[in-house]
Design an enzyme around this catalytic site. Sequence first.
Site, PDB file in Angstrom:
ATOM      1  N   HIS A   8       0.994  -1.592   0.162  1.00  0.00           N
ATOM      2  CA  HIS A   8      -0.172  -0.041   0.092  1.00  0.00           C
ATOM      3  C   HIS A   8       1.370   1.450  -0.391  1.00  0.00           C
ATOM      4  O   HIS A   8       2.014   0.905   0.193  1.00  0.00           O
ATOM      5  CB  HIS A   8      -0.960   0.049   1.518  1.00  0.00           C
ATOM      6  CG  HIS A   8      -0.081  -0.138   2.646  1.00  0.00           C
ATOM      7  ND1 HIS A   8       0.311   1.206   2.915  1.00  0.00           N
ATOM      8  CD2 HIS A   8       0.199  -0.765   3.451  1.00  0.00           C
ATOM      9  CE1 HIS A   8       1.027   1.036   4.176  1.00  0.00           C
ATOM     10  NE2 HIS A   8       0.857  -0.461   4.522  1.00  0.00           N
ATOM     11  N   GLU A  82      -1.900  -6.538   7.395  1.00  0.00           N
ATOM     12  CA  GLU A  82      -0.618  -6.425   8.289  1.00  0.00           C
ATOM     13  C   GLU A  82      -0.544  -7.184   9.306  1.00  0.00           C
ATOM     14  O   GLU A  82      -1.253  -7.430   9.818  1.00  0.00           O
ATOM     15  CB  GLU A  82      -0.418  -5.055   8.493  1.00  0.00           C
ATOM     16  CG  GLU A  82       1.211  -5.240   9.059  1.00  0.00           C
ATOM     17  CD  GLU A  82       2.330  -5.514   8.235  1.00  0.00           C
ATOM     18  OE1 GLU A  82       2.220  -6.484   7.958  1.00  0.00           O
ATOM     19  OE2 GLU A  82       2.968  -4.606   7.490  1.00  0.00           O
ATOM     20  N   TYR A  85       0.684  -5.966  15.633  1.00  0.00           N
ATOM     21  CA  TYR A  85       2.163  -4.903  16.754  1.00  0.00           C
ATOM     22  C   TYR A  85       1.144  -5.153  17.555  1.00  0.00           C
ATOM     23  O   TYR A  85       2.287  -4.414  19.055  1.00  0.00           O
ATOM     24  CB  TYR A  85       2.481  -3.852  16.006  1.00  0.00           C
ATOM     25  CG  TYR A  85       3.128  -4.406  15.050  1.00  0.00           C
ATOM     26  CD1 TYR A  85       4.452  -5.329  14.918  1.00  0.00           C
ATOM     27  CD2 TYR A  85       2.868  -3.960  13.740  1.00  0.00           C
ATOM     28  CE1 TYR A  85       5.729  -5.483  14.430  1.00  0.00           C
ATOM     29  CE2 TYR A  85       3.310  -4.444  12.416  1.00  0.00           C
ATOM     30  CZ  TYR A  85       4.810  -4.737  12.780  1.00  0.00           C
ATOM     31  OH  TYR A  85       6.088  -4.782  11.703  1.00  0.00           O
ATOM     32  N   HIS A 139       0.479  -5.457   2.630  1.00  0.00           N
ATOM     33  CA  HIS A 139       1.276  -4.708   3.762  1.00  0.00           C
ATOM     34  C   HIS A 139       2.803  -5.462   3.404  1.00  0.00           C
ATOM     35  O   HIS A 139       2.959  -6.407   3.499  1.00  0.00           O
ATOM     36  CB  HIS A 139       0.672  -5.255   4.680  1.00  0.00           C
ATOM     37  CG  HIS A 139      -0.905  -4.645   5.207  1.00  0.00           C
ATOM     38  ND1 HIS A 139      -0.913  -3.544   5.467  1.00  0.00           N
ATOM     39  CD2 HIS A 139      -2.072  -5.303   4.996  1.00  0.00           C
ATOM     40  CE1 HIS A 139      -2.850  -3.136   5.338  1.00  0.00           C
ATOM     41  NE2 HIS A 139      -2.969  -3.895   4.845  1.00  0.00           N
TER      42      HIS A 139
END
Length: 189
Positions: A8, A82, A85, A139
């Site tokens: 992206h 993605e 995290y 991603h």
Amino acid sequence: MKLGFVRHGQTQWNLEGRLQGSSDIPLNDTGRNQAREAVKVLETGGWDVIVSSPLSRARETAQIIADGLGMELGPSYDLLIERDYAQGEGMVETEALEKWPEKNGGGIEPLDSVVDRGLRAIEQIAADYPGKNVAIVCHGTIIRYTLSHLAGYKLDTIRNGSVAIVGRDKAGEWQLELVNDEVPQKLIH
């Protein structure tokens, strides 16, 4: 069959060096321009369909590319989201690395899980579009580590808006043909 992976375009968090993972951060103007530049790399590829991650930065990039190629945008795949995290979402990367070396800890999704999702996404897309050339907008981490796994060597980085292409050889194995809009150095000999 070939697959074209497009990272992206840039977001504000990319610009600031923040981990955005599964956070749904939109493209910025630079990111939109990067998506338009990706069209130039993809325009001679004979693409049959464009799919993406469901996150808005990937969907918008995919829509810009689809428009640029005169195609309809295909579906999104949750497997392409993605890396999560977790507690690191929104942190500047250097801060996250100080807190969790190698980004292990803090609930951060392990890289083997990211690669597993990437491989399952590839197989799902290949099953959904047998024999077709599919451009996939997703991603950086999922592209980098999934393609590293397929190539058998570590890729250093995947730039925003860049294209990587894999194709199946005669034995049915995926082979890396392009990374960051260029033929990989390992293939130039």
